[in-house]
Design an enzyme around this catalytic site. Structure first.
Site, PDB file in Angstrom:
ATOM      1  N   ILE A  12     -82.965  67.942  52.634  1.00 40.21           N
ATOM      2  CA  ILE A  12     -83.614  67.912  53.955  1.00 40.21           C
ATOM      3  C   ILE A  12     -83.863  69.344  54.438  1.00 40.21           C
ATOM      4  CG2 ILE A  12     -83.505  66.949  56.287  1.00 40.21           C
ATOM      5  CD1 ILE A  12     -81.297  64.996  55.173  1.00 40.21           C
ATOM      6  N   LEU A  33     -75.414  76.915  47.104  1.00 41.71           N
ATOM      7  CA  LEU A  33     -76.012  76.258  45.929  1.00 41.71           C
ATOM      8  C   LEU A  33     -75.044  75.312  45.233  1.00 41.71           C
ATOM      9  CD1 LEU A  33     -78.245  79.123  44.454  1.00 41.71           C
ATOM     10  CD2 LEU A  33     -78.897  77.299  46.031  1.00 41.71           C
ATOM     11  N   TYR A 141     -66.046  61.568  54.835  1.00 43.23           N
ATOM     12  CA  TYR A 141     -67.321  62.244  55.116  1.00 43.23           C
ATOM     13  C   TYR A 141     -67.746  62.002  56.564  1.00 43.23           C
ATOM     14  CZ  TYR A 141     -72.379  62.724  55.445  1.00 43.23           C
ATOM     15  OH  TYR A 141     -73.646  63.026  55.877  1.00 43.23           O
ATOM     16  N   HIS A 187     -78.112  58.105  45.991  1.00 39.54           N
ATOM     17  CA  HIS A 187     -79.018  57.454  46.939  1.00 39.54           C
ATOM     18  C   HIS A 187     -79.969  56.486  46.233  1.00 39.54           C
ATOM     19  CE1 HIS A 187     -78.238  60.804  50.102  1.00 39.54           C
ATOM     20  NE2 HIS A 187     -77.281  59.901  50.044  1.00 39.54           N
ATOM     21  N   ARG A 219     -80.673  48.890  55.368  1.00 38.78           N
ATOM     22  CA  ARG A 219     -80.633  50.271  55.838  1.00 38.78           C
ATOM     23  C   ARG A 219     -81.965  50.639  56.479  1.00 38.78           C
ATOM     24  NH1 ARG A 219     -76.190  49.258  55.235  1.00 38.78           N
ATOM     25  NH2 ARG A 219     -74.579  50.254  53.989  1.00 38.78           N
ATOM     26  N   ARG A 280     -69.481  48.462  47.601  1.00 36.73           N
ATOM     27  CA  ARG A 280     -68.672  49.682  47.684  1.00 36.73           C
ATOM     28  C   ARG A 280     -67.867  49.608  48.971  1.00 36.73           C
ATOM     29  NH1 ARG A 280     -73.514  53.877  46.338  1.00 36.73           N
ATOM     30  NH2 ARG A 280     -74.349  52.781  48.131  1.00 36.73           N
TER      31      ARG A 280
HETATM   32  N1  LIG Z   1     -79.474  62.599  52.903  1.00 39.37           N
HETATM   33  C1  LIG Z   1     -79.161  61.766  53.869  1.00 39.37           C
HETATM   34  O1  LIG Z   1     -79.577  60.580  53.862  1.00 39.37           O
HETATM   35  C2  LIG Z   1     -78.320  62.208  55.037  1.00 39.37           C
HETATM   36  C3  LIG Z   1     -78.008  61.282  56.036  1.00 39.37           C
HETATM   37  C4  LIG Z   1     -77.247  61.691  57.127  1.00 39.37           C
HETATM   38  C5  LIG Z   1     -76.829  63.010  57.228  1.00 39.37           C
HETATM   39  N2  LIG Z   1     -77.123  63.893  56.238  1.00 39.37           N
HETATM   40  C6  LIG Z   1     -76.655  65.281  56.391  1.00 39.37           C
HETATM   41  O2  LIG Z   1     -77.769  66.133  56.308  1.00 39.37           O
HETATM   42  C7  LIG Z   1     -77.421  67.374  55.697  1.00 39.37           C
HETATM   43  C8  LIG Z   1     -78.344  67.637  54.534  1.00 39.37           C
HETATM   44  O3  LIG Z   1     -78.271  66.538  53.623  1.00 39.37           O
HETATM   45  P1  LIG Z   1     -79.015  66.590  52.216  1.00 39.37           P
HETATM   46  O4  LIG Z   1     -79.208  65.214  51.758  1.00 39.37           O
HETATM   47  O5  LIG Z   1     -80.172  67.534  52.316  1.00 39.37           O
HETATM   48  O6  LIG Z   1     -77.843  67.238  51.346  1.00 39.37           O
HETATM   49  P2  LIG Z   1     -77.929  68.335  50.198  1.00 39.37           P
HETATM   50  O7  LIG Z   1     -76.643  68.260  49.458  1.00 39.37           O
HETATM   51  O8  LIG Z   1     -79.191  68.188  49.438  1.00 39.37           O
HETATM   52  O9  LIG Z   1     -77.989  69.702  51.031  1.00 39.37           O
HETATM   53  C9  LIG Z   1     -76.856  70.332  51.567  1.00 39.37           C
HETATM   54  C10 LIG Z   1     -76.922  71.798  51.186  1.00 39.37           C
HETATM   55  O10 LIG Z   1     -75.816  72.482  51.770  1.00 39.37           O
HETATM   56  C11 LIG Z   1     -75.276  73.390  50.819  1.00 39.37           C
HETATM   57  N3  LIG Z   1     -73.861  73.595  51.184  1.00 39.37           N
HETATM   58  C12 LIG Z   1     -72.865  72.665  51.215  1.00 39.37           C
HETATM   59  N4  LIG Z   1     -71.727  73.228  51.651  1.00 39.37           N
HETATM   60  C13 LIG Z   1     -72.004  74.533  51.905  1.00 39.37           C
HETATM   61  C14 LIG Z   1     -71.238  75.624  52.386  1.00 39.37           C
HETATM   62  N5  LIG Z   1     -69.951  75.494  52.691  1.00 39.37           N
HETATM   63  N6  LIG Z   1     -71.850  76.826  52.546  1.00 39.37           N
HETATM   64  C15 LIG Z   1     -73.149  76.990  52.223  1.00 39.37           C
HETATM   65  N7  LIG Z   1     -73.928  75.982  51.773  1.00 39.37           N
HETATM   66  C16 LIG Z   1     -73.354  74.772  51.604  1.00 39.37           C
HETATM   67  C17 LIG Z   1     -75.498  72.698  49.477  1.00 39.37           C
HETATM   68  O11 LIG Z   1     -75.506  73.608  48.394  1.00 39.37           O
HETATM   69  C18 LIG Z   1     -76.856  72.038  49.684  1.00 39.37           C
HETATM   70  O12 LIG Z   1     -77.931  72.873  49.312  1.00 39.37           O
HETATM   71  C19 LIG Z   1     -75.949  67.245  55.334  1.00 39.37           C
HETATM   72  O13 LIG Z   1     -75.198  67.850  56.364  1.00 39.37           O
HETATM   73  C20 LIG Z   1     -75.711  65.754  55.306  1.00 39.37           C
HETATM   74  O14 LIG Z   1     -74.388  65.446  55.609  1.00 39.37           O
HETATM   75  C21 LIG Z   1     -77.860  63.526  55.153  1.00 39.37           C
END
Ligand SMILES: NC(=O)c1ccc[n+]([C@@H]2O[C@H](COP(=O)([O-])OP(=O)(O)OC[C@H]3O[C@@H](n4cnc5c(N)ncnc54)[C@H](O)[C@@H]3O)[C@@H](O)[C@H]2O)c1
Length: 327
Positions: A12, A33, A141, A187, A219, A280
């Protein structure tokens, strides 16, 4: 003035960086990363490879880039992993998150858009779920995100931090250049399309005895480009002096797993074999947003989040990138 995007190399985050830059915003990305991909960002995006809990690094970025606001995506986000390794989640999402917010405040950054989740509601009492619903997550989480919401709220009251916490439902879909690629992928949409591409033999359906019309979980799928726009609107809201808030980002329309697979069959022309497995733990039967508040506060409305558009966009991306982002 620059927007700091943590987790900007993730799914995102990278789409939001794309949209911010298209609107002429200056952006700097901090990502370790662990789960993201450098290739998800254009080479000319200012990028710091490091952890959000590294206070010296955050201070340096703030000093070098005149950070005005932050969009904080960085987190670990696999529900199942959080059940097996909760310490990793509380360290990464909460300990580091708190250190990070402390350093932002020390640097004078007072505007934060935060990635929260519908997982903070746990098993909802009421569906569609309004923001004031009780929050009692069913996995670490979800708790890590709920704790961060409480931290933001407390810092808002005590230190003048202004924030918008966006509780996404199921992020999905792709832009022309950026799509969903997690390792491992938990996902549904990318997994269904991997089966359509022949990269997987079949797609696993977790649970077909839920109290829903076809027995599979329902969902609310929201297109990643619509999510990106909501972040930009939230930033605008804070810049105009808007109040802190907690907002759902969803469409208000739910689809079951079987409905989604059926739609993917139509979009891809592939039979997409499936296999039924047990449910799950902690997976609620139905998670659908009451998304009216985001519209009222931000004027945000999803425009790309109909299921065929979501599936078609990610399908196009996966066909072009069958192995996802290359290392
Ligand atoms: N994908 C979904 O459906 C969804 C739904 C609800 C909430 N979220 C939240 O949205 C955010 C983005 O989700 P996403 O699907 O893009 O996840 P993603 O894993 O693709 O992106 C998260 C990024 O954060 C980086 N990261 C993690 N911990 C870190 C740290 N301590 N320091 C620096 N970088 C760090 C990872 O390397 C990754 O690039 C997250 O916070 C997730 O919890 C996602």
């Amino acid at each position: 003035m620059t927007v700091l995007v943590t987790g900007g190399a993730g799914y995102i985050g990278s789409v939001t960086v794309e949209r911010l830059r298209a609107k002429g915003e200056q952006v700097v990305v901090l990502d370790d990363l662990a789960r993201g991909h450098r290739a998800a960002l254009d080479p000319d995006v200012p990028f710091f490879h490091g952890r959000v809990g590294d206070r010296a690094l955050v201070a340096r970025i703030a000093a070098e880039h005149k950070i005005e606001a932050c969009i904080h995506f960085a987190a670990l986000a696999f529900v199942g992993e959080s059940v097996v390794e909760p310490a990793k989640y509380f360290e990464n999402n909460v300990e580091q998150g708190v250190a990070f917010l402390g350093e932002l405040l020390a640097a004078g950054v007072r505007r934060v858009v935060f990635s929260s989740t519908c997982a903070t509601y746990g098993e909802p009492e009421q569906v569609p779920i309004p923001e004031q619903s009780p929050q009692w997550p069913t996995n670490p989480y979800g708790w890590s995100k709920l704790v961060m919401e409480r931290v933001l709220d407390s810092y808002g009251r005590a230190y003048g931090l202004k924030f918008v916490s966006l509780r996404y439902f199921n992020a999905s879909g792709a832009t022309e250049r950026r799509g969903e690629h997690h390792e491992p992928e938990s996902h549904l949409v990318p997994n269904v399309l991997a089966a359509a591409l022949g990269k997987k033999h079949e797609v696993a359906v977790f649970g077909n005895q839920y109290p829903t019309p076809d027995g599979t979980a329902i969902r609310d799928y929201v297109h990643v480009a619509d999510l990106a726009e909501a972040h930009i609107s939230a930033l605008g809201h804070l810049r105009q002096g808007g109040e802190s808030d907690f907002l759902n980002l969803g469409t208000g329309q739910g689809y079951s797993v079987l409905e989604l697979i059926e739609c993917a069959r139509r979009v891809t022309g592939s039979p997409i074999p499936m296999r039924i497995e047990g449910p799950r733990s902690g997976d609620p039967p139905r998670l659908v947003a009451d998304a009216r508040r985001a519209r009222a506060v931000l004027g945000w409305q999803p425009v790309m989040s109909d299921l065929p558009s979501i599936l078609r966009s990610q399908w196009e991306w996966q066909k072009k990138h069958p192995r996802g982002y290359e290392k």
